[in-house]
Design a protein around this motif. Structure first.
Motif, PDB file in Angstrom:
ATOM      1  N   LEU A  11       0.837  -1.207   0.000  1.00 10.66           N
ATOM      2  CA  LEU A  11       0.000   0.000   0.000  1.00 10.66           C
ATOM      3  C   LEU A  11       0.871   1.255   0.000  1.00 10.66           C
ATOM      4  CD1 LEU A  11      -2.815  -0.838   2.627  1.00 10.66           C
ATOM      5  CD2 LEU A  11      -2.835  -1.199   0.150  1.00 10.66           C
ATOM      6  N   ILE A  12       1.958   1.202   0.756  1.00 11.35           N
ATOM      7  CA  ILE A  12       2.832   2.378   0.836  1.00 11.35           C
ATOM      8  C   ILE A  12       3.573   2.587  -0.481  1.00 11.35           C
ATOM      9  CG2 ILE A  12       4.809   3.378   2.073  1.00 11.35           C
ATOM     10  CD1 ILE A  12       3.818   1.793   4.570  1.00 11.35           C
ATOM     11  N   VAL A  13       3.980   1.483  -1.081  1.00 14.72           N
ATOM     12  CA  VAL A  13       4.643   1.559  -2.383  1.00 14.72           C
ATOM     13  C   VAL A  13       3.678   2.158  -3.417  1.00 14.72           C
ATOM     14  CG1 VAL A  13       5.616   0.181  -4.275  1.00 14.72           C
ATOM     15  CG2 VAL A  13       6.201  -0.363  -1.896  1.00 14.72           C
ATOM     16  N   GLU A  14       2.449   1.666  -3.395  1.00  9.62           N
ATOM     17  CA  GLU A  14       1.440   2.164  -4.350  1.00  9.62           C
ATOM     18  C   GLU A  14       1.144   3.635  -4.098  1.00  9.62           C
ATOM     19  OE1 GLU A  14       0.236   0.760  -6.953  1.00  9.62           O
ATOM     20  OE2 GLU A  14       1.018  -1.259  -6.614  1.00  9.62           O
ATOM     21  N   ASN A  15       1.147   4.010  -2.824  1.00  8.21           N
ATOM     22  CA  ASN A  15       0.884   5.415  -2.481  1.00  8.21           C
ATOM     23  C   ASN A  15       1.956   6.327  -3.086  1.00  8.21           C
ATOM     24  OD1 ASN A  15       1.984   7.460  -0.066  1.00  8.21           O
ATOM     25  ND2 ASN A  15      -0.119   7.764  -0.746  1.00  8.21           N
ATOM     26  N   LYS A  16       3.198   5.885  -2.974  1.00  5.30           N
ATOM     27  CA  LYS A  16       4.311   6.686  -3.500  1.00  5.30           C
ATOM     28  C   LYS A  16       4.180   6.846  -5.021  1.00  5.30           C
ATOM     29  CE  LYS A  16       9.219   7.232  -2.557  1.00  5.30           C
ATOM     30  NZ  LYS A  16      10.106   6.873  -3.660  1.00  5.30           N
ATOM     31  N   ALA A  17       3.850   5.761  -5.673  1.00  6.44           N
ATOM     32  CA  ALA A  17       3.699   5.798  -7.129  1.00  6.44           C
ATOM     33  C   ALA A  17       2.539   6.722  -7.519  1.00  6.44           C
ATOM     34  CB  ALA A  17       3.446   4.380  -7.654  1.00  6.44           C
ATOM     35  N   TRP A  18       1.456   6.660  -6.740  1.00  8.75           N
ATOM     36  CA  TRP A  18       0.272   7.492  -7.021  1.00  8.75           C
ATOM     37  C   TRP A  18       0.622   8.974  -6.855  1.00  8.75           C
ATOM     38  CZ3 TRP A  18      -2.309  10.655  -3.389  1.00  8.75           C
ATOM     39  CH2 TRP A  18      -3.485  11.239  -3.849  1.00  8.75           C
ATOM     40  N   ALA A  19       1.288   9.305  -5.737  1.00  9.55           N
ATOM     41  CA  ALA A  19       1.642  10.705  -5.471  1.00  9.55           C
ATOM     42  C   ALA A  19       2.548  11.243  -6.580  1.00  9.55           C
ATOM     43  CB  ALA A  19       2.310  10.821  -4.108  1.00  9.55           C
ATOM     44  N   GLU A  20       3.491  10.409  -7.004  1.00 10.87           N
ATOM     45  CA  GLU A  20       4.409  10.839  -8.072  1.00 10.87           C
ATOM     46  C   GLU A  20       3.666  11.058  -9.385  1.00 10.87           C
ATOM     47  OE1 GLU A  20       8.417   8.710  -6.225  1.00 10.87           O
ATOM     48  OE2 GLU A  20       7.475   7.847  -8.011  1.00 10.87           O
ATOM     49  N   SER A  21       2.722  10.173  -9.682  1.00  8.28           N
ATOM     50  CA  SER A  21       1.991  10.303 -10.948  1.00  8.28           C
ATOM     51  C   SER A  21       1.131  11.565 -10.952  1.00  8.28           C
ATOM     52  CB  SER A  21       1.128   9.067 -11.210  1.00  8.28           C
ATOM     53  OG  SER A  21      -0.003   9.074 -10.361  1.00  8.28           O
ATOM     54  N   LYS A  22       0.592  11.920  -9.780  1.00  6.71           N
ATOM     55  CA  LYS A  22      -0.231  13.132  -9.689  1.00  6.71           C
ATOM     56  C   LYS A  22       0.610  14.379  -9.963  1.00  6.71           C
ATOM     57  CE  LYS A  22      -4.300  11.598  -8.807  1.00  6.71           C
ATOM     58  NZ  LYS A  22      -5.324  11.721  -9.843  1.00  6.71           N
ATOM     59  N   VAL A  23       1.783  14.416  -9.344  1.00  5.78           N
ATOM     60  CA  VAL A  23       2.658  15.590  -9.497  1.00  5.78           C
ATOM     61  C   VAL A  23       3.196  15.674 -10.930  1.00  5.78           C
ATOM     62  CG1 VAL A  23       4.824  16.649  -8.729  1.00  5.78           C
ATOM     63  CG2 VAL A  23       3.260  15.636  -7.057  1.00  5.78           C
ATOM     64  N   LEU A  24       3.434  14.511 -11.521  1.00  6.12           N
ATOM     65  CA  LEU A  24       3.914  14.473 -12.895  1.00  6.12           C
ATOM     66  C   LEU A  24       2.873  15.082 -13.838  1.00  6.12           C
ATOM     67  CD1 LEU A  24       6.570  13.283 -14.008  1.00  6.12           C
ATOM     68  CD2 LEU A  24       5.255  11.281 -14.742  1.00  6.12           C
ATOM     69  N   ALA A  25       1.607  14.753 -13.585  1.00  2.00           N
ATOM     70  CA  ALA A  25       0.533  15.259 -14.448  1.00  2.00           C
ATOM     71  C   ALA A  25       0.214  16.722 -14.145  1.00  2.00           C
ATOM     72  CB  ALA A  25      -0.717  14.393 -14.270  1.00  2.00           C
ATOM     73  N   ASP A  26       0.403  17.120 -12.888  1.00  2.00           N
ATOM     74  CA  ASP A  26       0.038  18.479 -12.482  1.00  2.00           C
ATOM     75  C   ASP A  26       0.889  18.871 -11.267  1.00  2.00           C
ATOM     76  OD1 ASP A  26      -1.055  20.772 -11.438  1.00  2.00           O
ATOM     77  OD2 ASP A  26      -3.068  19.952 -11.160  1.00  2.00           O
ATOM     78  N   PRO A  27       1.954  19.647 -11.491  1.00  2.00           N
ATOM     79  CA  PRO A  27       2.905  19.964 -10.413  1.00  2.00           C
ATOM     80  C   PRO A  27       2.247  20.648  -9.205  1.00  2.00           C
ATOM     81  CG  PRO A  27       3.762  20.655 -12.547  1.00  2.00           C
ATOM     82  CD  PRO A  27       2.355  20.219 -12.783  1.00  2.00           C
TER      83      PRO A  27
END
Ligand code: CO
Length: 210
Positions: free
Chosen positions: A7-23
Motif C-alpha cells: 500500500l505504501i509503495v502504491e501510495n508513492k507511485a500514485w503521489a508521483e503520478s499526480k505531481v507528474l501530471a500536475d505539479p
C-alpha cells in the motif's frame, strides 16, 4: 513484501503520478476544501465513493458506516453532518446504499452477531415499518433488495428530521437530499428517492425555534 507494505509503495507511485501530471496538484488541495457533496455510504470495501462517481480528492466529503445509516444519536454522523452543512455548505447530500449489503442481510436474520446487533436494530425497525410490502415479495433476493431501497429512503428522511438540516433548509434552502442504491453487479447507481430542500416532513419532527 507484506500486503500493507505494498500500500505504501502504491501510495508513492500514485503521489508521483499526480505531481507528474500536475505539479500544483497537492498545493491546490492543501489550501482549499470546498466539496459540493456529502456522501453517506456503506463501509463495504466494494463501494468507494470517489471511484464509482469519477470524482477527485477534494470533491466529496465522506462518512461511511455499516449499511449507510443516519442514526440521530450517532455523534460521529452528526458531527460530519454539521460540519458539511454549516461550514462546508455542501449543496447535496447523498445516502448511497448497495444491493447485496451484508448489514441489511444480517438485519433480516435472527443471528446473534454481538455488538453489531445494536446497530442493525435500526434496520430491523425499517423492516418492521414496511413489513407488508417486503413480505409480499416472492424471493429472498427481492425482499433484500426492497429493504435495501427502503432503508436508503428511511435514512434520507432521518436526515430531514435533524435540526441541522431543518435549520439549513430554513436559512438558505439547501442542501438537497438524495437516496441512491449502487449495484455491485454492474457498477451503476440507481436514484430511488429524493427530498429537495424545503420538502415536507411529518410535523411531529419539525422544530419551531430554528
Ligand atoms: Co453494505
Amino acid at each position: 513484501m507484506n500486503g500493507y507494505q505494498q500500500l505504501i509503495v502504491e501510495n508513492k507511485a500514485w503521489a508521483e503520478s499526480k505531481v507528474l501530471a500536475d505539479p500544483f496538484y497537492f498545493k491546490r488541495l492543501e489550501n482549499i476544501q470546498h466539496p459540493e457533496f456529502l456522501w453517506i455510504g456503506c463501509s463495504d470495501s466494494r463501494v468507494p465513493a470517489n471511484e464509482i462517481t469519477g470524482t477527485q480528492p477534494g470533491e466529496i466529503f465522506v462518512h461511511r458506516n455499516v449499511a449507510n445509516m443516519v442514526v440521530h444519536t450517532d455523534l460521529n454522523l452528526l458531527s460530519v453532518l454539521q460540519y458539511a452543512v454549516e461550514v462546508l455548505q455542501v449543496k447535496h447530500i447523498i445516502v448511497c446504499g448497495h444491493y447485496g449489503c451484508g448489514g441489511v442481510k444480517a438485519a433480516m436474520t435472527n443471528h446473534n452477531l454481538g455488538i453489531i446487533n445494536k446497530w442493525l436494530r435500526n434496520i430491523k425497525d425499517v423492516y418492521r415499518y414496511h413489513r407488508d410490502e417486503i413480505d409480499g415479495l416472492a424471493t429472498e433476493a427481492d425482499k433484500l433488495n426492497k429493504l435495501t431501497e427502503l432503508n436508503v429512503q428511511e435514512q434520507v428522511t432521518n436526515l430531514a428530521k435533524t435540526s441541522i438540516i431543518q435549520k439549513a433548509w430554513k436559512q438558505h434552502n439547501a442542501p438537497h437530499l438524495h437516496g441512491w442504491v449502487y449495484s455491485l453487479s454492474d457498477g451503476l447507481v440507481k436514484p430511488i428517492f429524493e427530498m429537495p430542500a424545503g420538502s415536507h416532513i411529518d410535523a411531529l419532527y419539525e422544530f419551531d425555534d430554528l
